[in-house]
Write a protein that holds these residues in place. Structure first.
Motif, PDB file in Angstrom:
ATOM      1  N   ILE A  58       0.868  -1.191   0.000  1.00  0.00           N
ATOM      2  CA  ILE A  58       0.000   0.000   0.000  1.00  0.00           C
ATOM      3  C   ILE A  58       0.899   1.234   0.000  1.00  0.00           C
ATOM      4  CG2 ILE A  58      -1.818   1.255   1.219  1.00  0.00           C
ATOM      5  CD1 ILE A  58      -2.738  -1.417   2.413  1.00  0.00           C
ATOM      6  N   GLY A  59       0.956   1.916  -1.161  1.00  0.00           N
ATOM      7  CA  GLY A  59       1.874   3.055  -1.321  1.00  0.00           C
ATOM      8  C   GLY A  59       3.183   2.558  -1.910  1.00  0.00           C
ATOM      9  N   CYS A  60       3.100   1.969  -3.126  1.00  0.00           N
ATOM     10  CA  CYS A  60       4.242   1.212  -3.677  1.00  0.00           C
ATOM     11  C   CYS A  60       5.283   2.099  -4.351  1.00  0.00           C
ATOM     12  CB  CYS A  60       3.738   0.152  -4.656  1.00  0.00           C
ATOM     13  SG  CYS A  60       2.875   0.850  -6.088  1.00  0.00           S
ATOM     14  N   GLN A  99      -4.711   3.384  -7.221  1.00  0.00           N
ATOM     15  CA  GLN A  99      -5.797   3.024  -6.313  1.00  0.00           C
ATOM     16  C   GLN A  99      -5.555   3.614  -4.922  1.00  0.00           C
ATOM     17  OE1 GLN A  99      -8.685   0.631  -6.741  1.00  0.00           O
ATOM     18  NE2 GLN A  99      -9.052   1.934  -4.966  1.00  0.00           N
ATOM     19  N   HIS A 123       0.766   9.933   4.910  1.00  0.00           N
ATOM     20  CA  HIS A 123      -0.134  10.678   4.021  1.00  0.00           C
ATOM     21  C   HIS A 123      -1.608  10.299   4.220  1.00  0.00           C
ATOM     22  CE1 HIS A 123       3.595  11.778   2.191  1.00  0.00           C
ATOM     23  NE2 HIS A 123       3.857  10.540   1.834  1.00  0.00           N
TER      24      HIS A 123
HETATM   25  C1  LIG Z   1       7.024   8.271   0.009  1.00  0.00           C
HETATM   26  S1  LIG Z   1       6.209   7.305  -1.185  1.00  0.00           S
HETATM   27  C2  LIG Z   1       6.874   5.722  -0.692  1.00  0.00           C
HETATM   28  C3  LIG Z   1       6.965   4.769  -1.836  1.00  0.00           C
HETATM   29  C4  LIG Z   1       7.600   3.421  -1.600  1.00  0.00           C
HETATM   30  N1  LIG Z   1       6.873   2.642  -0.614  1.00  0.00           N
HETATM   31  C5  LIG Z   1       9.079   3.513  -1.245  1.00  0.00           C
HETATM   32  O1  LIG Z   1       9.477   2.966  -0.216  1.00  0.00           O
HETATM   33  O2  LIG Z   1       9.823   4.113  -2.007  1.00  0.00           O
HETATM   34  C6  LIG Z   1       4.501   7.224  -0.646  1.00  0.00           C
HETATM   35  C7  LIG Z   1       3.591   6.395  -1.531  1.00  0.00           C
HETATM   36  O3  LIG Z   1       2.323   6.244  -0.882  1.00  0.00           O
HETATM   37  C8  LIG Z   1       1.299   6.400  -1.833  1.00  0.00           C
HETATM   38  N2  LIG Z   1       0.037   6.718  -1.116  1.00  0.00           N
HETATM   39  C9  LIG Z   1      -0.200   7.753  -0.260  1.00  0.00           C
HETATM   40  N3  LIG Z   1      -1.477   7.701   0.182  1.00  0.00           N
HETATM   41  C10 LIG Z   1      -2.048   6.603  -0.380  1.00  0.00           C
HETATM   42  C11 LIG Z   1      -3.355   6.018  -0.337  1.00  0.00           C
HETATM   43  N4  LIG Z   1      -4.346   6.559   0.391  1.00  0.00           N
HETATM   44  N5  LIG Z   1      -3.590   4.878  -1.063  1.00  0.00           N
HETATM   45  C12 LIG Z   1      -2.616   4.334  -1.814  1.00  0.00           C
HETATM   46  N6  LIG Z   1      -1.357   4.842  -1.902  1.00  0.00           N
HETATM   47  C13 LIG Z   1      -1.082   5.968  -1.202  1.00  0.00           C
HETATM   48  C14 LIG Z   1       1.841   7.475  -2.763  1.00  0.00           C
HETATM   49  O4  LIG Z   1       1.166   7.517  -3.990  1.00  0.00           O
HETATM   50  C15 LIG Z   1       3.304   6.993  -2.890  1.00  0.00           C
HETATM   51  O5  LIG Z   1       3.384   5.987  -3.876  1.00  0.00           O
END
Ligand SMILES: C[S@@+](CC[C@H](N)C(=O)[O-])C[C@H]1O[C@@H](n2cnc3c(N)ncnc32)[C@H](O)[C@@H]1O
Length: 295
Positions: A58-60, A99, A123
């Motif tokens: 979740i948040g990839c 998503q 976030h």
């Molecule tokens: C700082 S990035 C971290 C990405 C990855 N996990 C990494 O370690 O590099 C935060 C990620 O969380 C995702 N994100 C934030 N809120 C989200 C939500 N409600 N549902 C899905 N993804 C979410 C963002 O789109 C982004 O891909």
């Protein structure tokens, strides 16, 4: 979410760029790449991952964990809110979906053997949500969603920044506060991370998870985050390559019109003053890596 910041980050770090704290675990002689790989391995170890497992991320982001799961013979499914990240991940053959986890029904994504969320929980709750007293409800709903897609005994890994010594009052943040003060640093920080607010403590998360999960362990990552930020400050991979240098200069040129935007200028000041590093050094933020197990 991060648009122009992402552009330079990916340019510097290349494919499947991790945008979160690596696992040095006190050994700062490691390369950043090794420390990121050690993080991926630490996560899968804690999930009791085995080849063939289906893992939800979740948040990839730019797919670092999804790619590692694939290399280890698993099937990763990732959620992101960024269409650029999603397009990139799909082009690399990863099962990435544009998503919001808040709007997906568990039955539409099926069951998983493990769930990870790395650097995303920051976030999930905005300042406005926090002020409206909705923070714990948001976290409880998140844990419920994770519980709904896991079997009994299935593991969840959470990795995120948390408020350090105390939860500040957001109304005290001010760009007019003295340079170096917490109020000024935080005023710039919330311009850099709009729509974000941190958990009060690891205990708050354990309490919100309690109806669904047993807490297994946590490892503090504050010093590792300071080291990761230091490594991100090294741009030699760009200046050593004519193509990347050209792309970086082109990136700068495209940003010039943004200089008229005061929010953008505040974001630049956040970077120029190394605010993120100062936040961890002053213990305004800390960082935790937590494992939970479904009841
Ligand atoms: C700082 S990035 C971290 C990405 C990855 N996990 C990494 O370690 O590099 C935060 C990620 O969380 C995702 N994100 C934030 N809120 C989200 C939500 N409600 N549902 C899905 N993804 C979410 C963002 O789109 C982004 O891909």
């Amino acid at each position: 979410m991060y648009d122009w910041v992402d552009y330079f980050h990916v340019l510097r770090l290349g494919d499947y760029a991790d945008f979160t704290c690596a696992l040095f675990d006190g050994d700062f002689s490691k390369t950043l790449n090794q420390a990121q790989k050690d993080k991926h391995e630490y996560v899968l170890g804690g999930l009791h991952f085995k080849a063939g497992d289906r893992i939800l991320d979740i948040g990839c982001g730019w797919g670092p964990m999804l790619n590692y799961i694939r290399e280890r013979g698993g099937k990763g499914v990732g959620f992101t809110l960024s269409s650029a990240q999603n397009k990139y991940n799909v082009s690399k053959g990863l099962d990435s979906r544009l998503q919001d986890y808040k709007t997906v029904k568990p039955q539409d994504v099926g069951q998983f053997d493990g769930v990870v969320s790395i650097g995303a929980l920051e976030h999930f709750c905005s300042i406005e949500d926090f002020k409206a007293g909705k923070q714990e409800e948001i976290y409880k709903n998140f844990f419920k969603f994770c519980s709904d897609v896991l079997p009994k005994g299935g593991r969840l890994y959470l990795h995120m920044m948390i408020w350090g010594k105390k939860v500040p009052n957001p109304d005290s943040f001010s760009l007019n506060a003295p340079e170096g003060s917490e109020e000024k640093i935080m005023a710039r920080t919330i311009k850099f991370y709009p729509g974000s607010w941190l958990p009060a403590s690891k205990e708050q998360l354990i309490k919100c998870a309690e109806p669904y999960f047993n807490f297994i362990s946590t490892k503090n990552g504050r010093l590792d985050y300071i080291e990761t930020l230091k490594r991100w400050g090294d741009w030699s991979s760009i200046w050593g390559s004519p193509i990347k240098t050209f792309k970086a200069l082109w990136g700068y040129i495209k940003l010039l019109p943004k200089l008229f935007d005061p929010n953008f200028r505040t974001q630049l000041a956040f970077l120029r003053h190394s605010d993120q590093s100062a936040i961890f050094k002053k213990e305004i933020f800390t960082h935790e890596r937590m494992f939970f197990e479904k009841k």
